[in-house]
Scaffold this active site. Structure first.
Site, PDB file in Angstrom:
ATOM      1  N   ASP A  96     -39.863 -16.596  11.220  1.00 19.61           N
ATOM      2  CA  ASP A  96     -40.254 -17.318  12.222  1.00 19.61           C
ATOM      3  C   ASP A  96     -40.326 -16.871  13.675  1.00 19.61           C
ATOM      4  O   ASP A  96     -41.169 -17.091  14.371  1.00 19.61           O
ATOM      5  CB  ASP A  96     -39.259 -18.695  12.104  1.00 19.61           C
ATOM      6  CG  ASP A  96     -39.635 -19.813  13.305  1.00 19.61           C
ATOM      7  OD1 ASP A  96     -40.921 -20.202  13.246  1.00 19.61           O
ATOM      8  OD2 ASP A  96     -38.621 -20.363  14.130  1.00 19.61           O
ATOM      9  N   LYS A 122     -30.846  -7.964   7.852  1.00 25.13           N
ATOM     10  CA  LYS A 122     -29.728  -7.858   8.598  1.00 25.13           C
ATOM     11  C   LYS A 122     -28.458  -7.457   7.713  1.00 25.13           C
ATOM     12  O   LYS A 122     -27.628  -7.934   7.703  1.00 25.13           O
ATOM     13  CB  LYS A 122     -29.338  -8.991   9.590  1.00 25.13           C
ATOM     14  CG  LYS A 122     -28.466  -8.941  10.640  1.00 25.13           C
ATOM     15  CD  LYS A 122     -28.792  -8.113  11.743  1.00 25.13           C
ATOM     16  CE  LYS A 122     -27.626  -7.645  12.883  1.00 25.13           C
ATOM     17  NZ  LYS A 122     -27.947  -6.904  13.949  1.00 25.13           N
ATOM     18  N   ASP A 167     -33.086  -6.669  14.402  1.00 24.89           N
ATOM     19  CA  ASP A 167     -33.052  -6.640  15.863  1.00 24.89           C
ATOM     20  C   ASP A 167     -33.920  -5.336  16.121  1.00 24.89           C
ATOM     21  O   ASP A 167     -34.897  -5.217  17.009  1.00 24.89           O
ATOM     22  CB  ASP A 167     -31.559  -6.267  16.647  1.00 24.89           C
ATOM     23  CG  ASP A 167     -30.892  -5.656  15.679  1.00 24.89           C
ATOM     24  OD1 ASP A 167     -31.137  -4.911  14.546  1.00 24.89           O
ATOM     25  OD2 ASP A 167     -29.672  -5.108  16.071  1.00 24.89           O
ATOM     26  N   TYR A 176     -33.129 -22.640   6.833  1.00 26.28           N
ATOM     27  CA  TYR A 176     -33.759 -23.857   6.983  1.00 26.28           C
ATOM     28  C   TYR A 176     -33.278 -24.733   5.700  1.00 26.28           C
ATOM     29  O   TYR A 176     -33.594 -26.118   6.273  1.00 26.28           O
ATOM     30  CB  TYR A 176     -35.249 -23.683   6.885  1.00 26.28           C
ATOM     31  CG  TYR A 176     -35.939 -23.083   8.156  1.00 26.28           C
ATOM     32  CD1 TYR A 176     -35.766 -21.881   8.714  1.00 26.28           C
ATOM     33  CD2 TYR A 176     -37.112 -23.934   8.681  1.00 26.28           C
ATOM     34  CE1 TYR A 176     -36.550 -21.369   9.981  1.00 26.28           C
ATOM     35  CE2 TYR A 176     -37.592 -23.539   9.826  1.00 26.28           C
ATOM     36  CZ  TYR A 176     -37.203 -22.157  10.395  1.00 26.28           C
ATOM     37  OH  TYR A 176     -37.960 -21.866  11.549  1.00 26.28           O
ATOM     38  N   ASP A 184     -43.931 -15.340  15.921  1.00 26.27           N
ATOM     39  CA  ASP A 184     -44.385 -15.731  17.372  1.00 26.27           C
ATOM     40  C   ASP A 184     -44.558 -14.587  18.032  1.00 26.27           C
ATOM     41  O   ASP A 184     -45.593 -14.402  18.912  1.00 26.27           O
ATOM     42  CB  ASP A 184     -43.424 -16.835  17.824  1.00 26.27           C
ATOM     43  CG  ASP A 184     -43.499 -18.084  17.599  1.00 26.27           C
ATOM     44  OD1 ASP A 184     -44.188 -18.523  16.556  1.00 26.27           O
ATOM     45  OD2 ASP A 184     -43.044 -18.915  18.504  1.00 26.27           O
TER      46      ASP A 184
HETATM   47  C1  IPM Z   1     -43.594 -22.741  12.337  1.00 26.23           C
HETATM   48  C2  IPM Z   1     -42.842 -23.816  13.144  1.00 26.23           C
HETATM   49  C3  IPM Z   1     -41.852 -24.611  12.018  1.00 26.23           C
HETATM   50  C4  IPM Z   1     -40.930 -23.698  11.456  1.00 26.23           C
HETATM   51  C5  IPM Z   1     -41.329 -25.815  12.734  1.00 26.23           C
HETATM   52  C6  IPM Z   1     -42.180 -26.809  13.394  1.00 26.23           C
HETATM   53  C7  IPM Z   1     -40.514 -26.637  11.697  1.00 26.23           C
HETATM   54  O1  IPM Z   1     -42.145 -23.104  14.254  1.00 26.23           O
HETATM   55  O2  IPM Z   1     -44.241 -23.007  11.368  1.00 26.23           O
HETATM   56  O3  IPM Z   1     -43.188 -21.617  12.511  1.00 26.23           O
HETATM   57  O4  IPM Z   1     -39.861 -23.325  12.156  1.00 26.23           O
HETATM   58  O5  IPM Z   1     -40.984 -23.256  10.430  1.00 26.23           O
HETATM   59 MG    MG Z   2     -42.299 -20.955  14.478  1.00 26.18          MG
END
Ligand code: IPM
Ligand code: MG
Length: 368
Positions: free
Chosen positions: A246, A190, A222, A141, A250
């Site tokens: 990240d 990794k 992975d 990032y 999710d």
């Molecule tokens: C998160 C989001 C952010 C990230 C985006 C909106 C920049 O996906 O907080 O997970 O990638 O960190």
């Molecule tokens: Mg995210």
């Protein structure tokens, strides 16, 4: 216990469902900790529209004058041609960096009564309770980025850079957090491919010597993605670099049945220090349902609970909010991400149901 002085919360609703869900979180915080005051400022695409920039100076100034940030979500259509530094997302990345919030705490918890909403079989999910500790101010990032024509070839670069101290502090954070839980840390990397992961693993092994009471396991990313869907209950604390975190967060959130109830805290000190932080749902802007008043506010409300715990030291208030949300999710009705359209309730109705389960504020919490 927490002090009873006035706490200033910067509310940055942002885009998409951000304004709807942060409004719900503010209602709950007002009810539980009446000594909070709130100031609002634009961020993300909304700030580009009003101020021409995703993170206006006045927004940063409000944040600096606050004890914590309650953040909604940023992003939106129409910015595809902009470089990352000019996009709505640059605002949240800039805030994380500006305040040195290197530790992102993302709990994933299977709420009792909701196991059947998981895309996995209910018996795999029942009792799932893990926390992803995502490194938040380094890695891909924030590494060097470029887009250049080299020998006639258009070439894009994103650098994955980690310095030893950046790895050490996030790993220490994860171990300290594990001490308050089931004392198990899975470090995800990794290291069979990446230099940065080799350094990550070496430092993690060094740090582990200071935490002999914690079990450390290393897992390639992975494999971690696979093990999460195979047996999510096997995890307690996962610590990993920014991009892996990240993605895995999710995945872990969805395994609980919805990303709409996944909160996060972004912190700059160890988990026991009471300090500044950003609190936000991990879900994003959900453009498909934005503006309709039907988004799940649970993630934002649970983020407010984390704010109460980590920035205000209000552990009891945090636990009350978390209990009320868990009870409301168990009892239903819930929002559209969890219940069928005919039965689902609005953001406001769900928030009302949470508020109804919250006892009146402690007398000692009232402003004097
Ligand atoms: C998160 C989001 C952010 C990230 C985006 C909106 C920049 O996906 O907080 O997970 O990638 O960190
Ligand atoms: Mg995210």
């Amino acid at each position: 216990m927490g002090s009873r002085s006035v706490s200033r919360i910067a509310v940055l609703p942002g885009d998409g469902i951000g304004p709807e869900v942060t409004a719900a979180a503010v209602r709950v915080l007002r009810a539980v900790i009446p000594s909070c005051t709130f100031g609002e400022a634009p961020v993300g695409a909304a700030a580009i529209a009003s101020h021409g920039t995703p993170l206006p100076d006045e927004t940063l100034a409000l944040a600096r004058a606050s004890d914590a940030i309650l953040f909604g979500a940023v992003g939106g259509p129409g910015f595809e041609d902009r470089t990352p530094d000019k996009r709505p997302e640059a605002s949240i990345l800039g805030l994380r960096k500006a305040f040195g919030l290197y530790a992102n705490v993302r709990p994933s918890f299977a709420f009792p009564g909701l196991e059947s909403r998981s895309p996995l079989r209910a018996e795999l999910v029942r009792g799932m309770d893990l926390v992803i500790v995502r490194e938040l101010t380094g890695g891909l990032y924030f590494g060097p980025k470029s887009l250049e024509r080299e020998d006639g070839v258009l070439t894009a670069r994103d650098g994955l850079v980690y310095r030893d101290f950046e790895i050490e502090r996030i790993v220490r954070f994860a171990f300290a957090l594990a001490r308050t839980r089931r004392k198990h840390v899975t470090s995800v990397d990794k290291s069979n491919v990446l230099m940065s992961s080799q350094l990550w693993r070496r430092i993690t092994i060094d740090v582990a010597r200071d935490f002999p009471d914690i079990t450390l396991e290393h897992m390639l990313v992975d494999n971690a993605a696979m093990q999460l869907v195979r047996d999510p209950r096997a995890f307690d604390v996962i610590v990993t670099e920014n991009m892996f975190g990240d993605i895995l967060s999710d995945e872990a959130a969805m395994i609980t049945g919805t990303i709409g109830s996944a909160p996060s805290a972004s912190l700059g000190a160890d988990p026991h220090a009471r300090g500044f932080g950003i609190y936000e749902p991990i879900s994003g802007t959900a453009p498909d349902i934005a503006g309709r008043g039907i988004a799940n506010p649970a993630a934002a409300i649970l983020s407010a609970a984390l704010l109460a715990r980590f920035s205000l030291g209000e552990d009891e208030a945090a636990a009350r909010i978390e209990d009320a949300v868990a009870q409301t999710l168990a009892a239903g009705p819930r929002t559209v991400d969890l219940d069928p359209p005919g039965e689902a309730v609005s953001t406001d109705a769900f928030t009302d149901a949470v508020l109804a389960r919250l006892p009146a504020p402690l007398a000692s919490a009232l402003p004097s």
